[in-house]
Design an enzyme around this catalytic site. Sequence first.
Site, PDB file in Angstrom:
ATOM      1  N   ALA A 251      -8.254  28.127 -33.186  1.00 12.77           N
ATOM      2  CA  ALA A 251      -8.746  29.388 -32.605  1.00 12.77           C
ATOM      3  C   ALA A 251     -10.274  29.454 -32.456  1.00 12.77           C
ATOM      4  O   ALA A 251     -10.799  30.509 -32.115  1.00 12.77           O
ATOM      5  CB  ALA A 251      -8.250  30.620 -33.373  1.00 12.77           C
ATOM      6  N   ALA A 252     -10.965  28.332 -32.643  1.00 10.11           N
ATOM      7  CA  ALA A 252     -12.416  28.354 -32.396  1.00 10.11           C
ATOM      8  C   ALA A 252     -12.678  28.697 -30.923  1.00 10.11           C
ATOM      9  O   ALA A 252     -13.552  29.510 -30.600  1.00 10.11           O
ATOM     10  CB  ALA A 252     -13.040  27.019 -32.755  1.00 10.11           C
ATOM     11  N   GLY A 253     -11.900  28.069 -30.037  1.00  8.72           N
ATOM     12  CA  GLY A 253     -12.058  28.346 -28.602  1.00  8.72           C
ATOM     13  C   GLY A 253     -11.698  29.783 -28.269  1.00  8.72           C
ATOM     14  O   GLY A 253     -12.349  30.423 -27.424  1.00  8.72           O
ATOM     15  N   ASP A 254     -10.661  30.307 -28.914  1.00  8.44           N
ATOM     16  CA  ASP A 254     -10.261  31.706 -28.658  1.00  8.44           C
ATOM     17  C   ASP A 254     -11.345  32.665 -29.142  1.00  8.44           C
ATOM     18  O   ASP A 254     -11.647  33.673 -28.481  1.00  8.44           O
ATOM     19  CB  ASP A 254      -8.952  32.025 -29.390  1.00  8.44           C
ATOM     20  CG  ASP A 254      -7.814  31.129 -28.932  1.00  8.44           C
ATOM     21  OD1 ASP A 254      -7.818  30.728 -27.754  1.00  8.44           O
ATOM     22  OD2 ASP A 254      -6.936  30.835 -29.757  1.00  8.44           O
TER      23      ASP A 254
HETATM   24  O1  RIB Z   1      -5.642  28.476 -29.991  1.00  6.68           O
HETATM   25  C1  RIB Z   1      -4.995  28.546 -31.241  1.00  6.68           C
HETATM   26  C2  RIB Z   1      -3.610  29.083 -31.070  1.00  6.68           C
HETATM   27  O2  RIB Z   1      -2.837  28.160 -30.310  1.00  6.68           O
HETATM   28  C3  RIB Z   1      -2.841  29.254 -32.342  1.00  6.68           C
HETATM   29  O3  RIB Z   1      -3.050  30.503 -32.944  1.00  6.68           O
HETATM   30  C4  RIB Z   1      -1.399  29.032 -31.918  1.00  6.68           C
HETATM   31  O4  RIB Z   1      -0.603  30.167 -31.968  1.00  6.68           O
HETATM   32  C5  RIB Z   1      -1.489  28.490 -30.507  1.00  6.68           C
HETATM   33  O5  RIB Z   1      -1.193  29.437 -29.591  1.00  6.68           O
END
Ligand code: RIB
Length: 313
Positions: A251-254
């Site tokens: 989730a760094a990118g998110d």
């Molecule tokens: O980008 C990370 C996410 O990728 C995780 O939380 C997982 O659920 C997948 O969707």
Amino acid sequence: MTVPIVVIGSLNMDFVVQMPRLPERGQTLCGEGFQMLPGGKGANQACAAGRLGGRVRMLGRVGADIFGEQLRLSLQSAGVDAGMVLATEGTATGVALIFVESGGQNMIVIAAGANGKLSPEDLLSAQAAFAPGLLLLQLETPLETVAAAAALGKSRGMTVLLDPAPAQALRRNLLEHVDLLTPNETEALALLGRPGRDLPLAEAGKIARELLLLGPRSVILKLGSKGAWWTDGVRDRHFPAIPVQAIDATAAGDTFNGALAVALAEGKAMEEAIPFANAAAALSVTRLGAQASIPDREETERLLRTTSLYGQK
Ligand code: RIB
């Protein structure tokens, strides 16, 4: 004036196991701990934007089950309006199986579940959300829904950000509705039809310009520990990553996208928005989990103030 942020995308319950190193094909390994944590690329971006101070609504689908409820609650506790997260009878909430090795690298397998049921018709029932502001999209829901959302968002005067994850080739009829495309290295190469996972910093400018030819108006390449590269075809700039001790890159990118959206929604220029997103993403890799690892505004601004890289006060 701060504009609203709408996120359309996936919600997953992440099943996370830490281990000294990722397994080889056919190998059984002993993990060091197991946790169920809220995730999903769409929900992670919404959560990041909410926790960092954005005015955020999310549209997506979960199952009519306990995981769906927990994922809604996680969004709400980050200040996100989850009223457009729909319950889907007869389909389970999406899950992701995540292996994390020492040093933070991971491996993820997704079972889409209800995310796979998010349809273009669902967008019509959420019409009111398509008003000027930012629209954040990713690729863990059906492609036809993502393309319809981008087209509708653009026609309603929204600024469309597409995170092209998971990696895949995409058609021009989606990319030409995108204002800002934010691939990581693997995703950038997949969009260009090239194999590989690593992109030397020396090639970032060239690759970013090639991506512009696919249709988006600007590109940010997310290069992990090498930072981020931005181009809009006129300006090109590298933004170094803030060095941290990595525990989990999930989730760094998110987190980067959610933080970037908040800064842009506040009217900040890219020169200010990208360092803010870099700081939030850097903090997220110092902790385990997706939404569990996302920092708040105060922590993010403190890191920005104390790093010598961006000279902020
Ligand atoms: O980008 C990370 C996410 O990728 C995780 O939380 C997982 O659920 C997948 O969707």
